[in-house]
Design a protein around this motif. Structure first.
Motif, mmCIF file in Angstrom:
data_model
loop_
_atom_site.group_PDB
_atom_site.id
_atom_site.type_symbol
_atom_site.label_atom_id
_atom_site.label_comp_id
_atom_site.label_asym_id
_atom_site.label_seq_id
_atom_site.Cartn_x
_atom_site.Cartn_y
_atom_site.Cartn_z
ATOM 1 N N MET A 1 0.851 -1.197 0.000
ATOM 2 C CA MET A 1 0.000 0.000 0.000
ATOM 3 C C MET A 1 0.887 1.248 0.000
ATOM 4 S SD MET A 1 -3.161 -0.704 2.591
ATOM 5 C CE MET A 1 -2.274 -1.588 3.860
ATOM 6 N N PHE A 2 0.389 2.273 -0.638
ATOM 7 C CA PHE A 2 1.090 3.548 -0.606
ATOM 8 C C PHE A 2 0.357 4.470 0.354
ATOM 9 C CE2 PHE A 2 1.608 7.922 -1.902
ATOM 10 C CZ PHE A 2 2.985 8.015 -1.979
ATOM 11 N N VAL A 3 1.119 5.148 1.185
ATOM 12 C CA VAL A 3 0.488 6.058 2.148
ATOM 13 C C VAL A 3 0.484 7.454 1.517
ATOM 14 C CG1 VAL A 3 0.475 6.857 4.530
ATOM 15 C CG2 VAL A 3 1.548 4.674 3.976
ATOM 16 N N ASP A 4 -0.698 7.860 1.067
ATOM 17 C CA ASP A 4 -0.846 9.192 0.462
ATOM 18 C C ASP A 4 -1.186 10.152 1.590
ATOM 19 O OD1 ASP A 4 -1.563 11.427 -1.030
ATOM 20 O OD2 ASP A 4 -3.563 10.658 -1.514
ATOM 21 N N ILE A 5 -0.354 11.127 1.784
ATOM 22 C CA ILE A 5 -0.588 12.041 2.906
ATOM 23 C C ILE A 5 -0.455 13.488 2.479
ATOM 24 C CG2 ILE A 5 1.787 11.502 3.606
ATOM 25 C CD1 ILE A 5 0.687 12.417 6.403
ATOM 26 N N ASP A 6 -1.333 14.303 2.984
ATOM 27 C CA ASP A 6 -1.217 15.738 2.731
ATOM 28 C C ASP A 6 -1.982 16.499 3.807
ATOM 29 O OD1 ASP A 6 -0.463 18.112 1.503
ATOM 30 O OD2 ASP A 6 -0.703 17.246 -0.479
ATOM 31 N N ALA A 7 -1.692 17.762 3.896
ATOM 32 C CA ALA A 7 -2.344 18.600 4.905
ATOM 33 C C ALA A 7 -2.696 19.928 4.278
ATOM 34 C CB ALA A 7 -1.409 18.824 6.081
ATOM 35 N N SER A 24 6.111 15.829 8.316
ATOM 36 C CA SER A 24 6.084 14.396 8.041
ATOM 37 C C SER A 24 7.383 13.972 7.397
ATOM 38 C CB SER A 24 4.903 14.044 7.145
ATOM 39 O OG SER A 24 5.122 14.579 5.879
ATOM 40 N N LYS A 25 7.641 12.701 7.494
ATOM 41 C CA LYS A 25 8.882 12.174 6.923
ATOM 42 C C LYS A 25 8.622 10.753 6.455
ATOM 43 C CE LYS A 25 13.547 12.105 6.744
ATOM 44 N NZ LYS A 25 14.513 13.093 6.398
ATOM 45 N N ARG A 26 9.006 10.492 5.208
ATOM 46 C CA ARG A 26 8.841 9.135 4.689
ATOM 47 C C ARG A 26 10.200 8.452 4.741
ATOM 48 N NH1 ARG A 26 4.876 7.110 1.485
ATOM 49 N NH2 ARG A 26 4.077 9.142 0.906
ATOM 50 N N THR A 27 10.267 7.326 5.388
ATOM 51 C CA THR A 27 11.496 6.550 5.367
ATOM 52 C C THR A 27 11.147 5.181 4.788
ATOM 53 O OG1 THR A 27 11.087 5.850 7.611
ATOM 54 C CG2 THR A 27 12.556 7.711 7.360
ATOM 55 N N GLN A 28 12.084 4.280 4.770
ATOM 56 C CA GLN A 28 11.855 2.981 4.147
ATOM 57 C C GLN A 28 10.594 2.295 4.680
ATOM 58 O OE1 GLN A 28 14.152 2.474 1.751
ATOM 59 N NE2 GLN A 28 12.816 0.865 1.010
ATOM 60 N N GLY A 29 9.558 2.184 3.838
ATOM 61 C CA GLY A 29 8.346 1.454 4.204
ATOM 62 C C GLY A 29 7.534 2.053 5.338
ATOM 63 N N ARG A 30 7.794 3.308 5.665
ATOM 64 C CA ARG A 30 7.178 3.879 6.866
ATOM 65 C C ARG A 30 7.019 5.390 6.690
ATOM 66 N NH1 ARG A 30 11.081 4.707 12.011
ATOM 67 N NH2 ARG A 30 9.509 5.102 13.571
ATOM 68 N N TYR A 376 7.351 16.989 -0.834
ATOM 69 C CA TYR A 376 6.054 16.527 -1.348
ATOM 70 C C TYR A 376 5.768 15.064 -0.985
ATOM 71 C CZ TYR A 376 6.209 20.931 -3.829
ATOM 72 O OH TYR A 376 6.276 22.264 -4.123
ATOM 73 N N ILE A 377 6.672 14.468 -0.215
ATOM 74 C CA ILE A 377 6.485 13.128 0.368
ATOM 75 C C ILE A 377 6.172 12.066 -0.693
ATOM 76 C CG2 ILE A 377 5.691 12.101 2.549
ATOM 77 C CD1 ILE A 377 4.158 14.717 3.030
ATOM 78 N N LYS A 378 6.855 12.146 -1.822
ATOM 79 C CA LYS A 378 6.693 11.141 -2.875
ATOM 80 C C LYS A 378 7.775 10.086 -2.716
ATOM 81 C CE LYS A 378 3.606 13.744 -4.910
ATOM 82 N NZ LYS A 378 2.191 13.381 -4.819
#
Lengths: 385, 83
Positions: A1-7, A24-30, A376-378
């Motif tokens: 699943m992809f976690v699509d996040i925005d505010a 927010s911060k995207r790291t490996q799988g999290r 942009y948390i892509k």
């Protein structure tokens, strides 16, 4: 699943800084998400919420368990001498791509969890501060399924409209839920970006005179199948590899873009798909778009990429309709973006008599990918070919 | 009636060396050529790569012939000759 996040946020009326802070911060799988609401409004609240959110994000990122990290913050937040309450409130989420999510909340409205148009509820595990006995934190450990959504908001959203004729007690959490469910009913695939914006706009619209009495923030998390995109820019270093990479481009499952005139020619030649020019029009100061069957976007290379980088770095209020604006839209409407960066360079781009200095493609793409990841948390991958 | 196809290269080098201005050709085309000249943009005519240091952008392709160092005046002159 992809976690699509925005505010999306609205400032309190007449303030020049946001009193809520989203990080927010995207790291490996999290992905780690923090929303903090600073006491008061304006610069003071901005500093308080920014400090809280940033520290929490760093703690969790550094490997602290979310409960431990939040407890440290809860126990260390100073108390306002005047109002006798803590300097800021927060919600923190540690969400994995497998759907497990750990949520900690202190002082913010309870999060909203939707599945297939319904609201799900879950029991919290309460942690009381050992130092400030009036402070409690709720911990939730939940398992998200594909297409589930989580909505977090500051009390500016739930209290919106407070004291108005129609909403004497404000919108409330139920008001936000009602809006979100209606919106999802109209558009079940709505992105986090659009949902958070529309919910924040709705909260503002119920305020008297559309003037926010408090900072309004809405964070949306959407567990979805990722929207994949591929950008091919620059011809491959070895001519003998042109066919291989053109076919990889053809077989990619997702949206596709080509940035570069020569690159478009290479793919056109290898796949036998003509590049068509659109009717000439003045599109700002960038070359026009081209068209190719099976390709969503075909632009010129380095000038367009450099401009797109500018738009990503300093977003204009309305993204222009030029080629770079279209490229930025292409990026923002995708979750996972793969770049195939051809290493062959065009010597004429480095002719010292050119009136403008051209950037090196590899560097521009690196900067774009860094921004897409961090701001942009892509999810971005770079492949040099 | 004979018509001419004018392809304006919109590749990077050509664009910054003047083809951005050549796009105006469509607006200023003299009425005597109207209906006889088809102006289109091209992603890259590939001349800058193949000509190496002799490259002289911007390039315009008029039917099968390549014009280098193209300006509006040069292109109009060329069209006049061809027609």
């Amino acid at each position: 699943m992809f976690v699509d996040i925005d505010a999306f946020q609205h400032k309190k009326h007449n303030q020049n800084a946001y009193g809520d802070y989203f990080a927010s911060k995207r790291t490996q799988g999290r992905i780690i998400v923090v929303l903090s609401d600073g006491l008061g409004s304006g610069i003071k609240a901005n500093i308080l919420s920014c400090m809280t959110a940033t520290m929490l994000l760093k703690f969790i990122e550094a490997g602290y368990d979310i409960q431990k990290a939040c407890e440290i913050i809860m126990n260390s937040l100073p108390v306002c001498k005047v109002r006798k309450i803590s300097y800021s409130t927060f919600s923190a989420v540690d969400c994995r791509e497998d759907g497990t999510a750990l949520i900690a909340e202190e002082g913010n409205p309870k999060f909203i969890w939707t599945r297939k148009g319904n609201i799900l509820d879950t029991q919290a595990y309460i942690v009381t501060s050992k130092i400030f006995l009036n402070r409690q934190m709720q911990i939730y450990n939940i398992k998200l399924e594909p297409l589930d959504r989580l909505i977090f908001c500051s009390d500016g959203a739930t209290h919106a409209g407070l004291g108005t004729k129609d909403l004497k007690m404000g919108l409330g959490r139920n008001g936000v839920i009602g809006f979100v469910l209606n919106r999802l009913c109209d558009n079940p695939d709505i992105s986090s970006r659009e949902l958070s914006k529309s919910a924040a706009d709705f909260a503002l619209s119920v305020e008297e005179g559309k003037k926010a009495k408090d900072d309004i923030s809405v964070v949306s998390i959407y567990m979805r199948n990722p929207r994949r995109a591929l950008v091919f820019t620059g011809p491959p270093y070895r001519d003998s590899q042109d066919g291989f990479y053109a076919n990889a481009f053809k077989n990619f499952n997702g949206k596709k873009a080509i940035c570069g005139g020569t690159t478009a020619n290479v793919i056109s030649r290898e796949l036998n798909i003509p590049v068509r020019s659109k009717i000439l029009f003045h599109s700002g100061s960038l070359p026009n778009l081209m068209e190719m069957d099976g390709v969503d976007l075909v632009t010129e290379g380095i000038l367009t990429l450099t401009r797109a980088l500018e738009y990503l770095e300093y977003p204009p209020y309305d993204t222009p309709e030029d080629a770079a604006g279209r490229l930025v839209k292409f990026f923002l409407e995708s979750d996972c973006i793969d770049f195939m960066v051809g290493a062959k360079f065009n010597p004429s781009h480095y002719d010292p008599s050119l009136p403008v200095e051209l950037e090196i493609r590899k560097n521009v793409v690196k900067k774009i990918s860094k921004l897409l990841e961090e701001k942009y948390i892509k999810k971005v991958t770079l492949q040099y070919i | 009636m004979k018509t001419i196809e004018v392809k304006i290269c919109l590749g990077t080098s050509c664009y910054i060396m003047g083809s951005s201005y050549l796009q105006e050709l469509a607006d200023i085309m003299p009425s005597k050529f109207s209906g006889r000249v088809n102006i289109i943009g091209h992603n890259c005519l590939g001349q800058c790569m193949s000509q190496g240091e002799k490259s002289n952008p911007p390039y315009v392709q008029i039917d099968d012939e390549i014009l280098d160092g193209a300006t509006i005046e040069k292109v109009l002159e060329y069209i006049e000759k061809k027609l």
